[in-house]
Motif scaffolding. Sequence first.
Motif, short mmCIF file in Angstrom:
data_model
loop_
_atom_site.label_atom_id
_atom_site.label_comp_id
_atom_site.label_asym_id
_atom_site.label_seq_id
_atom_site.Cartn_x
_atom_site.Cartn_y
_atom_site.Cartn_z
N GLN A 1 0.83 -1.20 0.00
CA GLN A 1 0.00 0.00 0.00
C GLN A 1 0.87 1.26 0.00
O GLN A 1 0.43 2.32 -0.41
CB GLN A 1 -0.92 0.03 1.24
N LYS A 2 2.10 1.12 0.46
CA LYS A 2 3.03 2.25 0.53
C LYS A 2 4.07 2.23 -0.58
O LYS A 2 4.37 3.25 -1.17
CB LYS A 2 3.73 2.26 1.90
N LEU A 3 4.63 1.04 -0.86
CA LEU A 3 5.71 0.93 -1.83
C LEU A 3 5.40 -0.05 -2.94
O LEU A 3 5.02 -1.19 -2.67
CB LEU A 3 6.98 0.43 -1.13
N ALA A 4 5.58 0.40 -4.17
CA ALA A 4 5.57 -0.50 -5.32
C ALA A 4 7.02 -0.77 -5.70
O ALA A 4 7.87 0.14 -5.62
CB ALA A 4 4.84 0.15 -6.50
N ILE A 5 7.32 -2.00 -6.08
CA ILE A 5 8.67 -2.38 -6.49
C ILE A 5 8.56 -3.06 -7.85
O ILE A 5 8.02 -4.16 -7.95
CB ILE A 5 9.34 -3.29 -5.44
N LEU A 6 9.04 -2.38 -8.88
CA LEU A 6 8.98 -2.89 -10.25
C LEU A 6 10.36 -2.80 -10.88
O LEU A 6 10.72 -1.76 -11.43
CB LEU A 6 7.99 -2.07 -11.09
N PRO A 7 11.15 -3.86 -10.81
CA PRO A 7 12.46 -3.82 -11.45
C PRO A 7 12.32 -3.77 -12.97
O PRO A 7 11.24 -4.00 -13.51
CB PRO A 7 13.12 -5.12 -10.98
N MET A 8 13.41 -3.49 -13.65
CA MET A 8 13.38 -3.44 -15.11
C MET A 8 13.18 -4.83 -15.71
O MET A 8 12.63 -4.98 -16.78
CB MET A 8 14.68 -2.82 -15.64
N GLY A 9 13.66 -5.84 -15.02
CA GLY A 9 13.38 -7.23 -15.39
C GLY A 9 12.80 -7.90 -14.17
O GLY A 9 13.32 -7.74 -13.07
N PHE A 10 11.72 -8.64 -14.32
CA PHE A 10 11.02 -9.19 -13.15
C PHE A 10 11.58 -10.52 -12.67
O PHE A 10 11.26 -10.96 -11.58
CB PHE A 10 9.53 -9.37 -13.47
N CYS A 11 12.40 -11.18 -13.51
CA CYS A 11 12.94 -12.50 -13.14
C CYS A 11 14.47 -12.46 -13.06
O CYS A 11 15.12 -11.65 -13.71
CB CYS A 11 12.53 -13.54 -14.19
N TYR A 12 15.01 -13.38 -12.26
CA TYR A 12 16.47 -13.52 -12.13
C TYR A 12 17.06 -13.91 -13.49
O TYR A 12 16.72 -14.95 -14.04
CB TYR A 12 16.78 -14.58 -11.07
N PRO B 1 22.49 5.24 -7.45
CA PRO B 1 23.34 4.09 -7.79
C PRO B 1 22.67 2.83 -7.21
O PRO B 1 21.75 2.93 -6.38
CB PRO B 1 24.64 4.39 -7.03
N HIS B 2 23.13 1.68 -7.63
CA HIS B 2 22.60 0.46 -7.03
C HIS B 2 23.18 0.31 -5.63
O HIS B 2 24.36 0.58 -5.41
CB HIS B 2 22.94 -0.76 -7.89
N PRO B 3 22.38 -0.11 -4.65
CA PRO B 3 22.88 -0.26 -3.28
C PRO B 3 23.71 -1.52 -3.04
O PRO B 3 24.06 -1.83 -1.90
CB PRO B 3 21.60 -0.27 -2.44
N SER B 4 24.05 -2.24 -4.07
CA SER B 4 24.82 -3.47 -3.94
C SER B 4 26.17 -3.24 -3.26
O SER B 4 26.81 -2.20 -3.46
CB SER B 4 25.07 -4.05 -5.34
N ILE C 1 17.02 3.19 -9.79
CA ILE C 1 18.24 2.60 -9.24
C ILE C 1 19.02 1.83 -10.30
O ILE C 1 18.54 0.82 -10.82
CB ILE C 1 17.88 1.66 -8.07
N GLY C 2 20.22 2.31 -10.61
CA GLY C 2 21.10 1.59 -11.52
C GLY C 2 20.93 2.00 -12.98
O GLY C 2 19.94 2.62 -13.37
#
Length: 198
Positions: free
Chosen positions: A84-95, A165-168, A131-132
């Motif tokens: 409800q607060k955060l959506a997380i949508l990476p550029m690719g959804f699978c590893y 930057p990526h937090p890696s 990010i990234g």
Amino acid sequence: MQDGLAELSFEELVRQVRACQICADVLPMGPRPVIQLSECSKILVVGQAPGRRVHETGLPFNDPSGDRLRDWMGITRDTFYNEQKLAILPMGFCYPGTGKSGDLPPRPECAPAWREALLARLKEIELTLVIGQHAHAWHLPDAGRKLTDNVRQWRQYWPTLVPMPHPSPRNNLWLRRNPWFEQELVPALRERVAEVLG
């Protein structure tokens, strides 16, 4: 894939994304789209693609990168994983698998298939964290600069978008070379996150 997606209900669209098999024949561990979203999400986190640990657990940023990202944002795991607060949508959804110097880039099929349809449903987003480099290329197409330059210019996108930057842990050297990021941007980000989540 975008054709006809606009007519789907939000729930059906998300169901189809989670059942996606577009890259099944090239993913080393098979498809497992890892996303988090709600139509009332306030903050959008755009990463690259899930890593192996995220693939195994099905929980986005469930790794040291996520710990650092939550620290940068100044929020708890409970808040981070509240759709409800955060959506997380990476550029690719699978590893995507691992290459010589870490995880491979996001699969190129994913964003054209789903991204616009999903973003169109997120009408309550007030802050997007990009990010990234792969996320920068999609969300900052006119920037035309290197990642460091994009991040250094964060004030020009403020307060609705933050290039990061990526937090890696692989980026520890970048963070040491760019101390301004944690001195200037991170405190402003924490304040903005707190304001949006109110």
